[in-house]
Design a protein around this motif. Structure first.
Motif, short mmCIF file in Angstrom:
data_model
loop_
_atom_site.label_atom_id
_atom_site.label_comp_id
_atom_site.label_asym_id
_atom_site.label_seq_id
_atom_site.Cartn_x
_atom_site.Cartn_y
_atom_site.Cartn_z
N GLU A 103 11.67 -0.62 61.83
CA GLU A 103 11.11 0.36 62.33
C GLU A 103 11.96 1.41 62.97
OE1 GLU A 103 7.79 1.03 61.74
OE2 GLU A 103 7.69 -0.77 60.65
N LEU A 104 12.04 2.59 62.68
CA LEU A 104 12.85 3.71 63.16
C LEU A 104 12.12 4.68 64.04
CD1 LEU A 104 15.15 4.28 60.28
CD2 LEU A 104 15.51 2.89 62.10
N ASP A 105 12.41 4.82 64.90
CA ASP A 105 11.79 5.98 65.78
C ASP A 105 12.90 7.23 65.86
OD1 ASP A 105 13.50 4.92 67.59
OD2 ASP A 105 12.21 4.43 69.11
N GLY A 106 12.63 8.14 66.77
CA GLY A 106 13.35 9.32 66.93
C GLY A 106 14.65 8.91 67.45
N ALA A 107 14.84 7.98 68.44
CA ALA A 107 15.78 7.67 69.05
C ALA A 107 16.90 6.87 67.97
CB ALA A 107 15.78 6.66 70.14
N ASP A 108 16.42 6.09 67.41
CA ASP A 108 17.22 5.56 66.14
C ASP A 108 17.62 6.46 65.21
OD1 ASP A 108 16.75 2.91 67.31
OD2 ASP A 108 14.88 2.48 66.26
N ARG A 109 17.04 7.29 64.95
CA ARG A 109 17.34 8.41 63.90
C ARG A 109 18.46 9.15 64.47
NH1 ARG A 109 14.51 9.43 59.52
NH2 ARG A 109 12.55 8.55 59.26
N LEU A 110 18.40 9.50 65.84
CA LEU A 110 19.21 10.36 66.63
C LEU A 110 20.56 9.26 66.45
CD1 LEU A 110 20.23 12.72 68.24
CD2 LEU A 110 19.39 11.63 70.09
N ILE A 111 20.64 8.27 66.86
CA ILE A 111 21.87 7.47 66.83
C ILE A 111 22.26 7.49 65.43
CG2 ILE A 111 22.66 4.95 67.17
CD1 ILE A 111 20.42 4.60 69.28
N ILE A 112 21.57 7.38 64.33
CA ILE A 112 22.10 7.32 63.01
C ILE A 112 23.09 8.68 62.81
CG2 ILE A 112 21.57 7.21 60.72
CD1 ILE A 112 19.31 5.36 61.28
N ARG A 113 22.21 9.78 63.02
CA ARG A 113 22.90 11.26 62.82
C ARG A 113 24.20 11.20 63.59
NH1 ARG A 113 17.43 12.84 63.66
NH2 ARG A 113 18.39 13.97 65.75
N ASN A 114 24.16 10.81 64.88
CA ASN A 114 25.47 10.87 65.49
C ASN A 114 26.52 10.19 65.21
OD1 ASN A 114 24.34 12.98 67.44
ND2 ASN A 114 23.62 11.24 68.96
N THR A 115 26.25 8.85 64.88
CA THR A 115 27.24 8.18 64.40
C THR A 115 27.65 8.58 62.96
OG1 THR A 115 26.13 6.14 65.12
CG2 THR A 115 27.68 5.67 63.49
N VAL A 116 27.01 9.16 62.03
CA VAL A 116 27.50 9.49 60.68
C VAL A 116 28.26 10.87 60.91
CG1 VAL A 116 26.75 10.86 58.72
CG2 VAL A 116 25.53 8.64 59.29
N SER A 117 27.96 11.90 62.04
CA SER A 117 28.47 13.09 62.54
C SER A 117 29.84 12.77 63.00
CB SER A 117 27.83 13.68 63.43
OG SER A 117 28.42 14.80 63.86
N GLY A 118 29.83 11.74 63.66
CA GLY A 118 31.32 11.24 64.20
C GLY A 118 32.07 10.57 63.51
N SER A 119 31.72 9.81 62.28
CA SER A 119 32.75 9.31 61.33
C SER A 119 32.97 10.32 60.27
CB SER A 119 31.95 8.26 60.70
OG SER A 119 30.81 8.65 60.00
N MET A 120 32.31 11.46 60.11
CA MET A 120 32.88 12.54 59.36
C MET A 120 33.59 13.45 59.83
SD MET A 120 29.29 13.24 56.88
CE MET A 120 30.24 14.09 55.73
N ALA A 121 33.51 13.65 61.23
CA ALA A 121 34.53 14.47 61.91
C ALA A 121 35.87 13.95 62.06
CB ALA A 121 33.75 14.67 63.54
N ALA A 122 35.89 12.46 62.25
CA ALA A 122 37.08 11.76 62.26
C ALA A 122 37.87 11.85 61.04
CB ALA A 122 36.75 10.21 62.94
N GLN A 123 37.05 11.63 60.10
CA GLN A 123 37.71 11.71 58.76
C GLN A 123 38.18 12.94 58.43
OE1 GLN A 123 34.79 11.10 55.54
NE2 GLN A 123 36.39 11.12 54.02
N ARG A 157 39.62 14.96 60.89
CA ARG A 157 40.64 15.00 61.68
C ARG A 157 41.74 14.26 60.92
NH1 ARG A 157 36.86 14.36 65.54
NH2 ARG A 157 37.28 12.12 65.79
N ARG A 158 41.56 13.21 60.46
CA ARG A 158 42.79 12.33 59.74
C ARG A 158 43.36 13.19 58.70
NH1 ARG A 158 38.97 8.20 60.48
NH2 ARG A 158 38.38 8.37 58.44
N GLU A 159 42.42 13.71 57.77
CA GLU A 159 42.81 14.44 56.58
C GLU A 159 43.77 15.82 57.27
OE1 GLU A 159 39.13 15.49 54.73
OE2 GLU A 159 39.03 13.50 53.64
N ASN A 160 43.14 16.52 58.27
CA ASN A 160 43.95 17.57 58.74
C ASN A 160 45.09 17.24 59.21
OD1 ASN A 160 41.87 19.50 57.83
ND2 ASN A 160 40.94 19.41 59.84
N TYR A 161 45.29 16.09 60.13
CA TYR A 161 46.59 15.55 60.42
C TYR A 161 47.57 15.14 59.32
CZ TYR A 161 49.88 12.90 62.94
OH TYR A 161 51.18 12.39 63.40
#
Length: 65
Positions: A20-40, A42-46
């Motif tokens: 069961e997903l509530d708003g907090a779970d969806r926020l965690i998913i969005r933040n995790t995906v956002s962080g991993s894409m930003a890290a990717q 950064r690695r490409e730019n480096y």
């Protein structure tokens, strides 16, 4: 895939598994995906900035004139 598509795919997969997903779970998913894409990005730019730029050197004349 874009960030929103990845987050939605993860949410659908978790619902299909019976979570069961509530708003907090969806926020965690969005933040995790956002962080991993930003890290990717950064690695490409480096990697792109760490390459040595090509410097063309005019070749010498074959007979050394």
């Amino acid at each position: 895939m874009h960030q929103k598509e990845i987050a939605e795919a993860l949410a659908v997969a978790m619902k299909r598994d019976g979570h069961e997903l509530d708003g907090a779970d969806r926020l965690i998913i969005r933040n995790t995906v956002s962080g991993s894409m930003a890290a990717q990005r950064r690695r490409e730019n480096y990697a792109r900035s760490a390459t040595v730029s090509f410097n063309w050197i005019k070749p010498k004349t074959p007979r050394g004139k």
